[in-house]
Design a protein around this motif. Structure first.
Motif, PDB file in Angstrom:
ATOM      1  N   ILE A  13       0.827  -1.206   0.000  1.00  0.00           N
ATOM      2  CA  ILE A  13       0.000   0.000   0.000  1.00  0.00           C
ATOM      3  C   ILE A  13       0.866   1.264   0.000  1.00  0.00           C
ATOM      4  CG2 ILE A  13      -1.639   1.271   1.479  1.00  0.00           C
ATOM      5  CD1 ILE A  13      -2.905  -1.473   2.151  1.00  0.00           C
ATOM      6  N   GLN A  14       2.129   1.124   0.397  1.00  0.00           N
ATOM      7  CA  GLN A  14       3.007   2.303   0.499  1.00  0.00           C
ATOM      8  C   GLN A  14       3.176   3.039  -0.834  1.00  0.00           C
ATOM      9  OE1 GLN A  14       3.631   3.034   3.573  1.00  0.00           O
ATOM     10  NE2 GLN A  14       2.918   1.020   4.218  1.00  0.00           N
ATOM     11  N   SER A  15       2.938   2.374  -1.957  1.00  0.00           N
ATOM     12  CA  SER A  15       3.162   3.041  -3.253  1.00  0.00           C
ATOM     13  C   SER A  15       2.018   3.990  -3.638  1.00  0.00           C
ATOM     14  CB  SER A  15       3.386   2.001  -4.349  1.00  0.00           C
ATOM     15  OG  SER A  15       2.321   1.080  -4.392  1.00  0.00           O
ATOM     16  N   PHE A  16       0.982   4.087  -2.822  1.00  0.00           N
ATOM     17  CA  PHE A  16      -0.157   4.967  -3.107  1.00  0.00           C
ATOM     18  C   PHE A  16      -0.054   6.274  -2.324  1.00  0.00           C
ATOM     19  CE2 PHE A  16      -1.680   0.704  -3.990  1.00  0.00           C
ATOM     20  CZ  PHE A  16      -2.471   0.859  -5.102  1.00  0.00           C
ATOM     21  N   ASP A  17      -0.853   7.272  -2.765  1.00  0.00           N
ATOM     22  CA  ASP A  17      -0.918   8.516  -1.982  1.00  0.00           C
ATOM     23  C   ASP A  17      -1.664   8.239  -0.664  1.00  0.00           C
ATOM     24  OD1 ASP A  17      -3.858   9.090  -2.183  1.00  0.00           O
ATOM     25  OD2 ASP A  17      -3.401   9.213  -4.310  1.00  0.00           O
ATOM     26  N   ALA A  18      -1.563   9.198   0.274  1.00  0.00           N
ATOM     27  CA  ALA A  18      -2.060   8.972   1.643  1.00  0.00           C
ATOM     28  C   ALA A  18      -3.548   8.632   1.677  1.00  0.00           C
ATOM     29  CB  ALA A  18      -1.775  10.202   2.499  1.00  0.00           C
ATOM     30  N   GLU A  19      -4.345   9.333   0.871  1.00  0.00           N
ATOM     31  CA  GLU A  19      -5.798   9.107   0.886  1.00  0.00           C
ATOM     32  C   GLU A  19      -6.129   7.684   0.402  1.00  0.00           C
ATOM     33  OE1 GLU A  19      -9.826  10.860  -1.248  1.00  0.00           O
ATOM     34  OE2 GLU A  19      -7.975  12.015  -1.403  1.00  0.00           O
ATOM     35  N   THR A  20      -5.438   7.271  -0.680  1.00  0.00           N
ATOM     36  CA  THR A  20      -5.686   5.925  -1.227  1.00  0.00           C
ATOM     37  C   THR A  20      -5.176   4.845  -0.265  1.00  0.00           C
ATOM     38  OG1 THR A  20      -5.408   6.890  -3.420  1.00  0.00           O
ATOM     39  CG2 THR A  20      -5.454   4.505  -3.305  1.00  0.00           C
ATOM     40  N   GLN A  21      -4.043   5.120   0.378  1.00  0.00           N
ATOM     41  CA  GLN A  21      -3.537   4.170   1.384  1.00  0.00           C
ATOM     42  C   GLN A  21      -4.605   3.916   2.448  1.00  0.00           C
ATOM     43  OE1 GLN A  21       0.333   4.674   3.164  1.00  0.00           O
ATOM     44  NE2 GLN A  21       1.168   5.659   1.343  1.00  0.00           N
ATOM     45  N   GLN A  22      -5.238   5.000   2.889  1.00  0.00           N
ATOM     46  CA  GLN A  22      -6.270   4.881   3.927  1.00  0.00           C
ATOM     47  C   GLN A  22      -7.448   4.057   3.417  1.00  0.00           C
ATOM     48  OE1 GLN A  22      -5.698   5.752   7.096  1.00  0.00           O
ATOM     49  NE2 GLN A  22      -7.609   4.635   7.448  1.00  0.00           N
ATOM     50  N   LEU A  23      -7.850   4.323   2.173  1.00  0.00           N
ATOM     51  CA  LEU A  23      -8.966   3.596   1.551  1.00  0.00           C
ATOM     52  C   LEU A  23      -8.673   2.087   1.529  1.00  0.00           C
ATOM     53  CD1 LEU A  23     -11.672   3.842  -0.226  1.00  0.00           C
ATOM     54  CD2 LEU A  23     -10.119   3.727  -2.189  1.00  0.00           C
ATOM     55  N   LEU A  24      -7.461   1.725   1.100  1.00  0.00           N
ATOM     56  CA  LEU A  24      -7.112   0.304   0.972  1.00  0.00           C
ATOM     57  C   LEU A  24      -6.971  -0.366   2.341  1.00  0.00           C
ATOM     58  CD1 LEU A  24      -4.579   0.497  -1.991  1.00  0.00           C
ATOM     59  CD2 LEU A  24      -6.937  -0.295  -2.072  1.00  0.00           C
ATOM     60  N   LYS A  25      -6.386   0.353   3.297  1.00  0.00           N
ATOM     61  CA  LYS A  25      -6.253  -0.216   4.647  1.00  0.00           C
ATOM     62  C   LYS A  25      -7.625  -0.485   5.250  1.00  0.00           C
ATOM     63  CE  LYS A  25      -1.717   1.640   5.821  1.00  0.00           C
ATOM     64  NZ  LYS A  25      -0.977   2.712   6.494  1.00  0.00           N
ATOM     65  N   THR A  26      -8.558   0.449   5.020  1.00  0.00           N
ATOM     66  CA  THR A  26      -9.924   0.257   5.534  1.00  0.00           C
ATOM     67  C   THR A  26     -10.592  -0.936   4.838  1.00  0.00           C
ATOM     68  OG1 THR A  26     -10.052   2.635   5.891  1.00  0.00           O
ATOM     69  CG2 THR A  26     -12.123   1.417   6.036  1.00  0.00           C
ATOM     70  N   ALA A  27     -10.380  -1.042   3.519  1.00  0.00           N
ATOM     71  CA  ALA A  27     -10.977  -2.159   2.763  1.00  0.00           C
ATOM     72  C   ALA A  27     -10.494  -3.506   3.304  1.00  0.00           C
ATOM     73  CB  ALA A  27     -10.630  -2.039   1.282  1.00  0.00           C
ATOM     74  N   LEU A  28      -9.246  -3.558   3.752  1.00  0.00           N
ATOM     75  CA  LEU A  28      -8.697  -4.808   4.289  1.00  0.00           C
ATOM     76  C   LEU A  28      -9.239  -5.125   5.678  1.00  0.00           C
ATOM     77  CD1 LEU A  28      -5.028  -4.300   3.076  1.00  0.00           C
ATOM     78  CD2 LEU A  28      -6.396  -6.318   2.541  1.00  0.00           C
ATOM     79  N   LYS A  29      -9.533  -4.057   6.459  1.00  0.00           N
ATOM     80  CA  LYS A  29      -9.942  -4.281   7.862  1.00  0.00           C
ATOM     81  C   LYS A  29     -11.449  -4.222   8.057  1.00  0.00           C
ATOM     82  CE  LYS A  29      -5.665  -2.664  10.005  1.00  0.00           C
ATOM     83  NZ  LYS A  29      -4.867  -1.585   9.437  1.00  0.00           N
ATOM     84  N   ASP A  30     -12.100  -3.281   7.325  1.00  0.00           N
ATOM     85  CA  ASP A  30     -13.536  -3.048   7.532  1.00  0.00           C
ATOM     86  C   ASP A  30     -14.188  -2.735   6.183  1.00  0.00           C
ATOM     87  OD1 ASP A  30     -16.042  -2.481   8.482  1.00  0.00           O
ATOM     88  OD2 ASP A  30     -15.511  -0.553   9.388  1.00  0.00           O
ATOM     89  N   PRO A  31     -14.277  -3.763   5.294  1.00  0.00           N
ATOM     90  CA  PRO A  31     -14.713  -3.516   3.914  1.00  0.00           C
ATOM     91  C   PRO A  31     -16.077  -2.843   3.801  1.00  0.00           C
ATOM     92  CG  PRO A  31     -14.565  -5.885   4.374  1.00  0.00           C
ATOM     93  CD  PRO A  31     -13.945  -5.180   5.521  1.00  0.00           C
ATOM     94  N   GLY A  32     -16.967  -3.082   4.788  1.00  0.00           N
ATOM     95  CA  GLY A  32     -18.296  -2.474   4.721  1.00  0.00           C
ATOM     96  C   GLY A  32     -18.274  -0.960   4.846  1.00  0.00           C
ATOM     97  N   ALA A  33     -17.136  -0.403   5.284  1.00  0.00           N
ATOM     98  CA  ALA A  33     -17.064   1.045   5.529  1.00  0.00           C
ATOM     99  C   ALA A  33     -16.613   1.842   4.302  1.00  0.00           C
ATOM    100  CB  ALA A  33     -16.099   1.323   6.691  1.00  0.00           C
ATOM    101  N   VAL A  34     -16.290   1.161   3.198  1.00  0.00           N
ATOM    102  CA  VAL A  34     -15.796   1.897   2.013  1.00  0.00           C
ATOM    103  C   VAL A  34     -16.545   1.443   0.758  1.00  0.00           C
ATOM    104  CG1 VAL A  34     -13.470   2.373   2.872  1.00  0.00           C
ATOM    105  CG2 VAL A  34     -13.922   0.203   1.727  1.00  0.00           C
ATOM    106  N   ASP A  35     -16.387   2.240  -0.305  1.00  0.00           N
ATOM    107  CA  ASP A  35     -16.987   1.914  -1.603  1.00  0.00           C
ATOM    108  C   ASP A  35     -16.075   0.881  -2.284  1.00  0.00           C
ATOM    109  OD1 ASP A  35     -17.721   1.766  -4.257  1.00  0.00           O
ATOM    110  OD2 ASP A  35     -17.952   3.934  -4.538  1.00  0.00           O
TER     111      ASP A  35
END
Length: 224
Positions: A13-35
């Protein structure tokens, strides 16, 4: 895994910008919370631009699918991912004409997804023919004249060739006819391309395994 160590997905995930990093980390931990459709598009877009990421993105996709299925029993992410793969597959000739690197990244990515995604412990039937079609494209004369396409073809066959052959042996036979015909191309192959193709022919003939003698021969040649 040692306690407190970041998971392998998180390194990527480090290769993404900060906002996208957050999106992907959330998708891995709490997928229901993101699009999750947006997440699928982000991963595919990045895979088409970054060949290092495209080799490993399947593991992240698998982790998100597992997390979503545990949390909601749904498959929004998988559906979004397969839809995008299908769109890019339909436009693959345009992609190849526009960007050879993007095309190689796409083939690497779809093979990686085929390798990781399972339905009832079996590879996804929906991906078998698209993956074969991409490999057949890499075995055409104009592709065999480009080392990056030959390299991609051989790497993907090392990775998923055995699985593909189990799903459809006849198409694998047809693919290897093209590969063998490649040695007779009037324009000729580079010596590295010839070596790579010869190695994959022997690899398959040995039951998708490298014999010690073959490993010594090919890898000493490549390193020279």
């Amino acid at each position: 895994m040692v306690m407190g160590e970041p998971r392998r997905e998180e390194y990527k995930i480090q290769s993404f910008d900060a906002e996208t990093q957050q999106l992907l980390k959330t998708a891995l931990k709490d997928p229901g919370a993101v699009d999750l459709e947006k997440v699928a598009n982000v991963i595919v877009d990045h895979s088409l631009q970054d060949c290092v990421f495209s080799k490993e993105a399947g593991r992240m996709c698998y982790a998100i699918i597992q997390a979503e299925s545990k949390q909601a029993g749904q498959s929004v992410f998988r559906r979004g991912l397969l839809n995008r793969l299908q769109q890019e597959y339909q436009a693959r000739e345009q992609l190849r004409a526009r960007s050879l690197q993007g095309w190689v990244c796409y083939v690497t990515f779809i093979c990686n997804i085929f390798d990781y995604l399972r339905v009832n412990n079996m590879p996804m039937m929906a991906l078998v023919n698209p993956v074969y079609d991409c490999l057949f494209r890499l075995a055409q004369p104009d592709s065999l004249s480009k080392e990056e396409e030959v390299d991609c073809l051989v790497l993907q066959l090392h990775r998923v060739g055995e699985q593909l052959e189990k799903m459809n042996g006849q198409r694998m036979d047809e693919l290897f006819v093209l590969i063998r015909d490649g040695f007779l191309l009037p324009a000729g192959l580079s010596s590295l391309a010839q070596l790579l193709l010869l190695e994959i022919v022997e690899f398959r003939a040995a039951g998708w395994k490298t014999t010690p003698a073959a490993h010594k021969y090919y890898y000493s040649e490549v390193s020279d």
